[in-house]
Design a protein around this motif. Structure first.
Motif, PDB file in Angstrom:
ATOM      1  N   ASN A 173     -48.915  12.380  51.227  1.00  0.00           N
ATOM      2  CA  ASN A 173     -50.216  12.114  50.652  1.00  0.00           C
ATOM      3  C   ASN A 173     -50.234  11.723  49.288  1.00  0.00           C
ATOM      4  OD1 ASN A 173     -52.293  12.548  53.032  1.00  0.00           O
ATOM      5  ND2 ASN A 173     -51.179  14.425  53.071  1.00  0.00           N
ATOM      6  N   ARG A 174     -49.149  12.356  48.620  1.00  0.00           N
ATOM      7  CA  ARG A 174     -48.823  12.006  47.248  1.00  0.00           C
ATOM      8  C   ARG A 174     -48.562  10.355  47.024  1.00  0.00           C
ATOM      9  NH1 ARG A 174     -48.641  12.267  42.190  1.00  0.00           N
ATOM     10  NH2 ARG A 174     -46.749  12.272  40.923  1.00  0.00           N
TER      11      ARG A 174
ATOM     12  N   THR B 222     -40.276  13.491  51.412  1.00  0.00           N
ATOM     13  CA  THR B 222     -41.476  13.405  50.453  1.00  0.00           C
ATOM     14  C   THR B 222     -42.774  13.586  50.988  1.00  0.00           C
ATOM     15  OG1 THR B 222     -41.199  11.053  50.121  1.00  0.00           O
ATOM     16  CG2 THR B 222     -40.194  12.393  48.428  1.00  0.00           C
ATOM     17  N   ASP B 223     -43.702  13.739  50.043  1.00  0.00           N
ATOM     18  CA  ASP B 223     -45.266  14.153  50.580  1.00  0.00           C
ATOM     19  C   ASP B 223     -45.815  12.781  50.729  1.00  0.00           C
ATOM     20  OD1 ASP B 223     -47.849  14.719  50.763  1.00  0.00           O
ATOM     21  OD2 ASP B 223     -48.050  15.977  49.096  1.00  0.00           O
TER      22      ASP B 223
END
Length: 264
Positions: free
Chosen positions: A105-106, A102-103
């Motif tokens: 930054n998100r 998963t990202d």
């Protein structure tokens, strides 16, 4: 203070549980301060609420992913000379997938929204409420905060923070007339799963999701009664009860099965 001069501030107040709560507060004569990112959505919801319930609705378009945004909301509300009698910390998001993929930054944005904004709003308004010995805070958490959540690891962890934080603050203010209530919904039929890219999970495709209006009603009634916690829905109550009897690794494995992509 008379009800007709009382204000409720709701984050994420344009959709889902937040909007259903806004409708209930308006039905009960509270003026509203709605905080969300989209000014167009805010304007639409405000017009509906004013027309249907005859209450004042103040809208503040703010991106609560940004650390400074809750402080800006607080300053703007104060500049308008408004007193917040009820604070509803509701805005929250998740991200679906294995943590290794998963990202980040998100995820950092989600931590700021689900934890940072809750923390900041609670700090600022609790200080005012304790000083005047009056006020109510509703923390919209999740049954996810009571159990590990593979494929939603960060979301569940943020809600575990909200639960632990709420319980600590509840004890600190127990000698005051200020109350803090923790609302724990289960999987609910809102935009949450779309925003989390989770629409193909078994939880969404194979389960009946809870009605956000019913969740909001449970939360409002518990808040008004000064309860410390309410778990919305019998299925959610049973789920939380069962997980307390199981080892954490078994709970995690069970949740993994429930949230993995549907095979349909």
């Amino acid at each position: 203070m008379a009800k007709d001069t009382q204000y409720t501030l709701i984050t994420g107040g344009t959709e889902g549980i937040g909007y259903e709560l806004a409708k209930i507060f308006a039905q009960n004569g509270y003026h509203l301060i709605l905080v969300a990112r989209d000014q167009t959505e805010l304007d639409q919801r405000a017009a509906e609420l004013r027309q249907n319930h005859g209450v004042e609705v103040v809208t503040l378009a703010k991106d609560l992913f940004l650390r400074q945004a809750p402080f800006e909301v607080y300053d703007e509300v104060k500049a308008r000379g408004l007193q917040v009698n009820v604070l509803v910390n509701n805005a929250g998001q998740g991200q679906y997938g294995e943590f290794v993929d998963t990202d980040i930054n998100r995820e950092l944005d989600i931590v700021q929204l689900n934890i940072g904004a809750y923390l900041t709003f609670t700090k600022l308004y609790l200080q005012e409420m304790v000083a005047r010995n009056e006020g109510k805070i509703l923390m919209v958490s999740s049954i996810g905060g009571e159990m590990p959540g593979p494929l939603q690891a960060v979301y569940h962890a943020t809600k575990a923070f909200v639960s632990s934080f709420s319980e600590a603050v509840q004890d600190e203010i127990k000698e005051t007339n200020v109350t803090l209530t923790k609302l724990l919904p289960g999987p609910t039929d809102t935009e949450f799963f779309h925003k989390a890219d989770m629409e193909e999970s078994k939880m969404v495709k194979e389960q009946d999701l809870d009605d956000p209006a019913k969740v909001a009603k449970d939360g409002y009634e518990a808040l008004m009664a000064g309860k410390l916690e309410v778990i919305s829905g019998m299925r959610s109550k049973m789920m939380v009860g069962a997980t307390k009897l199981m080892p954490d690794n078994m709970v995690a494995a069970t949740m993994h099965q429930m949230t993995k992509p549907s095979e349909e």
